[in-house]
Design a protein around this motif. Structure first.
Motif, PDB file in Angstrom:
ATOM      1  N   VAL A   1       1.768   7.097  12.515  1.00 28.25           N
ATOM      2  CA  VAL A   1       3.200   7.381  12.517  1.00 28.25           C
ATOM      3  C   VAL A   1       3.869   6.372  11.570  1.00 28.25           C
ATOM      4  CG1 VAL A   1       5.292   7.548  13.916  1.00 28.25           C
ATOM      5  CG2 VAL A   1       3.082   8.254  14.874  1.00 28.25           C
ATOM      6  N   PRO A   2       4.248   6.817  10.362  1.00 26.70           N
ATOM      7  CA  PRO A   2       4.798   5.895   9.366  1.00 26.70           C
ATOM      8  C   PRO A   2       6.004   5.083   9.864  1.00 26.70           C
ATOM      9  CG  PRO A   2       4.282   7.992   8.345  1.00 26.70           C
ATOM     10  CD  PRO A   2       4.117   8.178   9.834  1.00 26.70           C
ATOM     11  N   ASP A   3       6.860   5.678  10.674  1.00 25.47           N
ATOM     12  CA  ASP A   3       8.038   4.948  11.173  1.00 25.47           C
ATOM     13  C   ASP A   3       7.660   3.799  12.096  1.00 25.47           C
ATOM     14  OD1 ASP A   3       9.700   6.603   9.736  1.00 25.47           O
ATOM     15  OD2 ASP A   3      10.290   7.830  11.462  1.00 25.47           O
ATOM     16  N   TRP A   4       6.472   3.837  12.650  1.00 24.54           N
ATOM     17  CA  TRP A   4       6.008   2.772  13.534  1.00 24.54           C
ATOM     18  C   TRP A   4       5.158   1.739  12.795  1.00 24.54           C
ATOM     19  CZ3 TRP A   4       3.556   6.147  17.972  1.00 24.54           C
ATOM     20  CH2 TRP A   4       4.548   6.916  18.568  1.00 24.54           C
ATOM     21  N   SER A   5       4.871   1.963  11.522  1.00 24.21           N
ATOM     22  CA  SER A   5       3.893   1.176  10.783  1.00 24.21           C
ATOM     23  C   SER A   5       4.551   0.301   9.722  1.00 24.21           C
ATOM     24  CB  SER A   5       2.884   2.116  10.110  1.00 24.21           C
ATOM     25  OG  SER A   5       2.243   2.923  11.064  1.00 24.21           O
ATOM     26  N   THR A   6       3.757  -0.659   9.243  1.00 20.12           N
ATOM     27  CA  THR A   6       4.162  -1.488   8.114  1.00 20.12           C
ATOM     28  C   THR A   6       3.121  -1.299   7.013  1.00 20.12           C
ATOM     29  OG1 THR A   6       2.883  -3.442   8.784  1.00 20.12           O
ATOM     30  CG2 THR A   6       5.119  -3.226   9.704  1.00 20.12           C
ATOM     31  N   ALA A   7       3.273  -2.035   5.923  1.00 18.37           N
ATOM     32  CA  ALA A   7       2.317  -1.928   4.822  1.00 18.37           C
ATOM     33  C   ALA A   7       0.925  -2.400   5.237  1.00 18.37           C
ATOM     34  CB  ALA A   7       2.800  -2.728   3.627  1.00 18.37           C
ATOM     35  N   THR A   8       0.840  -3.317   6.190  1.00 20.22           N
ATOM     36  CA  THR A   8      -0.455  -3.874   6.585  1.00 20.22           C
ATOM     37  C   THR A   8      -0.930  -3.439   7.968  1.00 20.22           C
ATOM     38  OG1 THR A   8       0.652  -5.851   7.401  1.00 20.22           O
ATOM     39  CG2 THR A   8      -0.187  -5.924   5.149  1.00 20.22           C
ATOM     40  N   ILE A   9      -0.046  -2.957   8.814  1.00 17.88           N
ATOM     41  CA  ILE A   9      -0.420  -2.549  10.168  1.00 17.88           C
ATOM     42  C   ILE A   9      -0.069  -1.083  10.352  1.00 17.88           C
ATOM     43  CG2 ILE A   9      -0.023  -2.884  12.635  1.00 17.88           C
ATOM     44  CD1 ILE A   9       0.604  -5.804  12.035  1.00 17.88           C
TER      45      ILE A   9
END
Length: 63
Positions: A15-23
């Motif tokens: 889920v991109p909205d829950w993610s960062t570039a590394t996590i």
């Protein structure tokens, strides 16, 4: 989803909205005979969730 949740399936979705570039966060569940595993929602990274499931399976297997 891979498989048939009425028999065995892997449900995996970042889920991109829950993610960062590394996590990368998202959903990771197993469905066995229409039951979802884990049965409770956890806030955990997908890599940690996979590790936790593998560890639980290893300790549950007969020696």
């Amino acid at each position: 989803m891979f498989g048939d949740p009425q028999e065995f399936a892997v449900i995996y979705e970042v889920v991109p909205d829950w993610s960062t570039a590394t996590i990368k966060n998202g959903l990771f569940l197993l469905a066995i005979e229409s039951r979802l595993i884990p049965s409770v929602v956890q806030t955990i990274t997908i890599s940690a969730a996979i590790h936790q499931m593998v560890t639980q399976w290893e300790t549950a297997l007969p020696a």
